[in-house]
Write an enzyme that holds these catalytic residues in place. Structure first.
Site, PDB file in Angstrom:
ATOM      1  N   ARG A  12     -14.667   6.141  13.237  1.00  0.00           N
ATOM      2  CA  ARG A  12     -14.470   4.994  14.132  1.00  0.00           C
ATOM      3  C   ARG A  12     -14.484   5.442  15.594  1.00  0.00           C
ATOM      4  NH1 ARG A  12     -10.049   3.375  10.646  1.00  0.00           N
ATOM      5  NH2 ARG A  12     -11.262   2.460   8.987  1.00  0.00           N
ATOM      6  N   SER A  33     -11.501   7.288  -2.299  1.00  0.00           N
ATOM      7  CA  SER A  33     -10.578   6.237  -1.833  1.00  0.00           C
ATOM      8  C   SER A  33     -10.084   5.341  -2.961  1.00  0.00           C
ATOM      9  CB  SER A  33     -11.257   5.381  -0.752  1.00  0.00           C
ATOM     10  OG  SER A  33     -11.701   6.188   0.299  1.00  0.00           O
ATOM     11  N   CYS A  77      -1.855   5.010  -7.360  1.00  0.00           N
ATOM     12  CA  CYS A  77      -0.623   4.210  -7.503  1.00  0.00           C
ATOM     13  C   CYS A  77      -0.836   3.029  -8.448  1.00  0.00           C
ATOM     14  CB  CYS A  77      -0.173   3.670  -6.144  1.00  0.00           C
ATOM     15  SG  CYS A  77      -0.222   4.875  -4.824  1.00  0.00           S
ATOM     16  N   TRP A 113      25.766 -13.298   2.857  1.00  0.00           N
ATOM     17  CA  TRP A 113      25.858 -11.876   3.222  1.00  0.00           C
ATOM     18  C   TRP A 113      24.830 -11.151   2.354  1.00  0.00           C
ATOM     19  CZ3 TRP A 113      28.647  -9.056   6.785  1.00  0.00           C
ATOM     20  CH2 TRP A 113      29.623  -9.752   7.495  1.00  0.00           C
ATOM     21  N   ARG A 167      29.211  -3.064   4.889  1.00  0.00           N
ATOM     22  CA  ARG A 167      30.599  -3.410   5.197  1.00  0.00           C
ATOM     23  C   ARG A 167      31.554  -2.511   4.425  1.00  0.00           C
ATOM     24  NH1 ARG A 167      31.050  -9.539   4.093  1.00  0.00           N
ATOM     25  NH2 ARG A 167      31.889  -8.727   2.160  1.00  0.00           N
TER      26      ARG A 167
HETATM   27  C1  LIG Z   1       0.280   7.311 -11.441  1.00  0.00           C
HETATM   28  C2  LIG Z   1       0.600   7.417  -9.989  1.00  0.00           C
HETATM   29  C3  LIG Z   1       1.301   6.390  -9.360  1.00  0.00           C
HETATM   30  C4  LIG Z   1       1.621   6.488  -8.014  1.00  0.00           C
HETATM   31  N1  LIG Z   1       2.312   5.465  -7.427  1.00  0.00           N
HETATM   32  C5  LIG Z   1       2.626   5.552  -6.118  1.00  0.00           C
HETATM   33  C6  LIG Z   1       3.314   4.487  -5.471  1.00  0.00           C
HETATM   34  O1  LIG Z   1       3.643   3.473  -6.100  1.00  0.00           O
HETATM   35  N2  LIG Z   1       3.599   4.608  -4.151  1.00  0.00           N
HETATM   36  C7  LIG Z   1       3.227   5.713  -3.426  1.00  0.00           C
HETATM   37  O2  LIG Z   1       3.491   5.770  -2.207  1.00  0.00           O
HETATM   38  N3  LIG Z   1       2.546   6.732  -4.007  1.00  0.00           N
HETATM   39  C8  LIG Z   1       2.244   6.669  -5.317  1.00  0.00           C
HETATM   40  N4  LIG Z   1       1.540   7.692  -5.909  1.00  0.00           N
HETATM   41  C9  LIG Z   1       1.201   8.886  -5.108  1.00  0.00           C
HETATM   42  C10 LIG Z   1      -0.097   8.676  -4.334  1.00  0.00           C
HETATM   43  O3  LIG Z   1      -1.112   8.299  -5.207  1.00  0.00           O
HETATM   44  C11 LIG Z   1      -0.446   9.989  -3.659  1.00  0.00           C
HETATM   45  O4  LIG Z   1       0.624  10.327  -2.814  1.00  0.00           O
HETATM   46  C12 LIG Z   1      -1.713   9.907  -2.830  1.00  0.00           C
HETATM   47  O5  LIG Z   1      -2.806   9.600  -3.624  1.00  0.00           O
HETATM   48  C13 LIG Z   1      -1.949  11.250  -2.144  1.00  0.00           C
HETATM   49  O6  LIG Z   1      -3.138  11.223  -1.456  1.00  0.00           O
HETATM   50  P1  LIG Z   1      -3.881  12.585  -1.110  1.00  0.00           P
HETATM   51  O7  LIG Z   1      -5.142  12.204  -0.438  1.00  0.00           O
HETATM   52  O8  LIG Z   1      -2.964  13.510  -0.438  1.00  0.00           O
HETATM   53  O9  LIG Z   1      -4.176  13.252  -2.513  1.00  0.00           O
HETATM   54  P2  LIG Z   1      -4.978  12.712  -3.770  1.00  0.00           P
HETATM   55  O10 LIG Z   1      -4.936  11.247  -3.848  1.00  0.00           O
HETATM   56  O11 LIG Z   1      -4.488  13.497  -4.929  1.00  0.00           O
HETATM   57  O12 LIG Z   1      -6.453  13.148  -3.447  1.00  0.00           O
HETATM   58  C14 LIG Z   1      -6.842  14.493  -3.413  1.00  0.00           C
HETATM   59  C15 LIG Z   1      -8.306  14.534  -3.779  1.00  0.00           C
HETATM   60  O13 LIG Z   1      -8.766  15.848  -3.548  1.00  0.00           O
HETATM   61  C16 LIG Z   1      -9.655  16.207  -4.585  1.00  0.00           C
HETATM   62  N5  LIG Z   1      -9.665  17.676  -4.594  1.00  0.00           N
HETATM   63  C17 LIG Z   1      -8.614  18.503  -4.813  1.00  0.00           C
HETATM   64  N6  LIG Z   1      -8.984  19.780  -4.678  1.00  0.00           N
HETATM   65  C18 LIG Z   1     -10.284  19.761  -4.373  1.00  0.00           C
HETATM   66  C19 LIG Z   1     -11.226  20.784  -4.097  1.00  0.00           C
HETATM   67  N7  LIG Z   1     -10.888  22.085  -4.113  1.00  0.00           N
HETATM   68  N8  LIG Z   1     -12.492  20.424  -3.799  1.00  0.00           N
HETATM   69  C20 LIG Z   1     -12.861  19.099  -3.779  1.00  0.00           C
HETATM   70  N9  LIG Z   1     -12.002  18.104  -4.033  1.00  0.00           N
HETATM   71  C21 LIG Z   1     -10.731  18.432  -4.302  1.00  0.00           C
HETATM   72  C22 LIG Z   1      -9.061  15.576  -5.816  1.00  0.00           C
HETATM   73  O14 LIG Z   1     -10.027  15.385  -6.822  1.00  0.00           O
HETATM   74  C23 LIG Z   1      -8.543  14.250  -5.265  1.00  0.00           C
HETATM   75  O15 LIG Z   1      -9.495  13.211  -5.381  1.00  0.00           O
HETATM   76  C24 LIG Z   1       1.210   7.621  -7.269  1.00  0.00           C
HETATM   77  C25 LIG Z   1       0.491   8.651  -7.894  1.00  0.00           C
HETATM   78  C26 LIG Z   1       0.196   8.554  -9.232  1.00  0.00           C
HETATM   79  C27 LIG Z   1      -0.573   9.669  -9.883  1.00  0.00           C
END
Ligand SMILES: Cc1cc2nc3c(=O)[nH]c(=O)nc-3n(C[C@H](O)[C@H](O)[C@H](O)COP(=O)(O)OP(=O)(O)OC[C@H]3O[C@@H](n4cnc5c(N)ncnc54)[C@H](O)[C@@H]3O)c2cc1C
Length: 458
Positions: free
Chosen positions: A23, A42, A46, A437, A445
């Site tokens: 962006r 993306s 969750c 409340w 409280r």
């Molecule tokens: C079942 C479940 C329910 C959840 N519910 C909630 C919720 O209700 N509320 C909340 O706040 N959070 C929730 N979470 C947590 C939330 O999904 C994660 O905190 C969030 O997705 C983290 O984002 P991220 O980008 O850090 O990691 P991720 O979403 O794990 O993404 C990391 C990505 O990196 C890729 N990757 C890793 N290593 C490599 C590599 N060496 N080379 C290429 N690609 C790689 C993986 O394939 C993955 O796609 C939940 C998680 C799960 C599993």
């Protein structure tokens, strides 16, 4: 000259960073390459329990497809794993699905590799019918498994929020569900007294809760499929097993590259989400440690809320702006069927570990005015610092409308309010929404009274 941003990890943090940077900087100024080892970008992990439970579809969990990112000049390379980071040379080695390896140079690198689910190394753990729930592929596999003939009994291993959310999803498929957990009460992100209420709620829904035991093996039949989960003490028949034992930061690449890790194994960053000691490596989401603003300690908290914010901050900074992440207060909400669970701030054990002395208050109230239809009970527990009355933490369990009240406390914690100041908060009231409340104010409280009584005593 065109710079190149390389992103490792194509989910919340990685693609938020890429999109935000795009962006702010055009493709002429900034080339963006994102490596994702899976098949999706993306996506909402969750939402997986709610997809499995039948509330939504798998497709709906994808916020932006690889092609949608490509339409914004982000070169997404799927099924491509980053296998080495070379900070000195500013390059990343990747391996694609055909085993081809390649080095890609970067001017900026975002490490957004997420977390790794804990998988105990016990016999049978890789058996057919044992599932994690980390990725959309995992979700698909669980749904496929649930469609199999004769699947009646499920064992969920782990009583954290993923475990309880999956217990609900499996109940909704009509399965007999057993939840096995090492802790004495489910939801160790709550104090044990509040965890006990979760246990009562789960049992009320028909879940058998087996706590204080360690799973020692997954037992299989002649066909290699799971038939039971064994603990030190007993065996629990299972046609399907779901693991929700927790996660650790996915930092193997970072560790091998010599980047600084904290005591919890997560990458360290500064407030701008830059890895200290580097000029052009950024990291965020489930692979980093965050500052807890209440305790002052670093923590690993794997939540989508932080991951998305981190990505936005990183993208802003790479894009030429300036943004920082101050830290977290530890807010999380969840639910199992109609029972909502919430927490923010510190638990008793965390407050003690931080050297804080505190008083507690626990109250029961209702989600709406007591006379209003569907008013349901809710329990609020509040911790306040001895002497000062500073709010330290809040936990809530109750029916519809209970959990998100924790946000009041999250704001109060961020503002450093005392429980006495909270009592004066001008919150909205009408019978369909709360008693006159609000339950959070009733707890404040009582906590303020406890602080005052404690001062009088000492
Ligand atoms: C079942 C479940 C329910 C959840 N519910 C909630 C919720 O209700 N509320 C909340 O706040 N959070 C929730 N979470 C947590 C939330 O999904 C994660 O905190 C969030 O997705 C983290 O984002 P991220 O980008 O850090 O990691 P991720 O979403 O794990 O993404 C990391 C990505 O990196 C890729 N990757 C890793 N290593 C490599 C590599 N060496 N080379 C290429 N690609 C790689 C993986 O394939 C993955 O796609 C939940 C998680 C799960 C599993």
């Amino acid at each position: 000259m065109t710079e190149r941003l390389v992103v490792i990890g194509g989910d919340a943090t990685g693609m938020s960073a890429a999109s935000q940077a795009r962006r702010r900087r055009s493709a002429d100024e900034l080339e963006i390459v994102a490596f994702e080892r899976g098949r999706h970008t993306s996506y909402s992990a969750c939402g997986i329990p709610y997809w499995i439970g039948g509330d939504t579809t798998g497709d709906a969990l994808i916020a932006r497809t690889p092609d949608e990112h490509r339409a914004h000049d982000i070169d997404v390379r799927l099924a491509t794993e980053a296998i080495e980071v070379d900070p000195a040379a500013g390059r990343v080695r990747t391996r694609d699905a055909d085993g081809r390896e390649e080095w890609t140079g970067y001017d900026h690198l975002v490490i957004a590799t997420g977390a790794v689910p804990v998988r105990p190394s016990i016999p049978g753990i890789d058996a057919d019918g044992v599932h994690g729930v980390q990725t959309l592929d995992d979700g698909e596999a669980v749904l496929h498994g649930l469609g199999g003939a004769g699947v009646r009994r499920a064992v969920v291993v782990g009583g954290g929020y993923i475990g309880v959310e999956m217990a609900e999803a499996l109940l909704r498929h009509g399965l007999d569900v057993t939840l096995v957990d090492r802790a004495e009460q489910p939801m160790t992100t709550l104090d044990p007294d509040m965890g006990r209420l979760v246990r009562v709620a789960l049992e009320g829904l028909g879940v058998r809760v087996v706590s204080g035991v360690t799973v020692s093996a997954v037992l299989t039949g002649d066909d290699g499929r799971v038939r039971a989960v064994a603990t030190d003490e007993d065996e629990y028949p299972a046609d399907i097993v779901v693991l929700g034992i927790g996660v650790r930061p996915g930092t193997e690449l970072a560790r091998a590259a010599g980047l600084p890790l904290g005591a919890h194994g997560g990458l360290l960053t500064d407030r701008a989400m830059r890895v200290p000691g580097t000029e052009r490596i950024w990291a965020g989401g489930d692979c980093v440690e965050v500052l807890n603003l209440v305790s002052g300690a670093l923590q690993h908290i794997a939540l989508g809320t932080h991951a998305n914010k981190h990505g936005r901050i990183i993208g802003t900074n790479i894009g030429g702006g300036y943004a920082t992440f101050p830290g977290v207060v530890g807010t999380a909400v969840s639910k199992v069927c109609d029972v909502e669970l919430a927490r923010t701030g510190l638990l008793e054990a965390q407050a003690r570990a931080a050297g804080l002395e505190f008083v507690t208050a626990v109250i029961e109230s209702t989600t709406r005015a007591g006379y209003y239809p569907d008013a349901a009970t809710m329990t609020v527990k509040m911790l306040a610092e001895r002497g000062t009355g500073r709010l330290l933490g809040v936990q809530i369990i109750g029916r519809e409308g209970a959990a998100k009240r924790v946000d009041i406390a999250a704001v109060a914690l961020t503002a450093g309010m005392t429980v006495g100041q909270m009592v004066d908060l001008d919150l909205g009231y009408a019978p369909p929404f709360s008693p006159v409340w609000d339950p959070v104010l009733v707890a404040a409280r009582k906590a303020a009274d406890a602080v005052a009584a404690d001062i009088r005593k000492s």
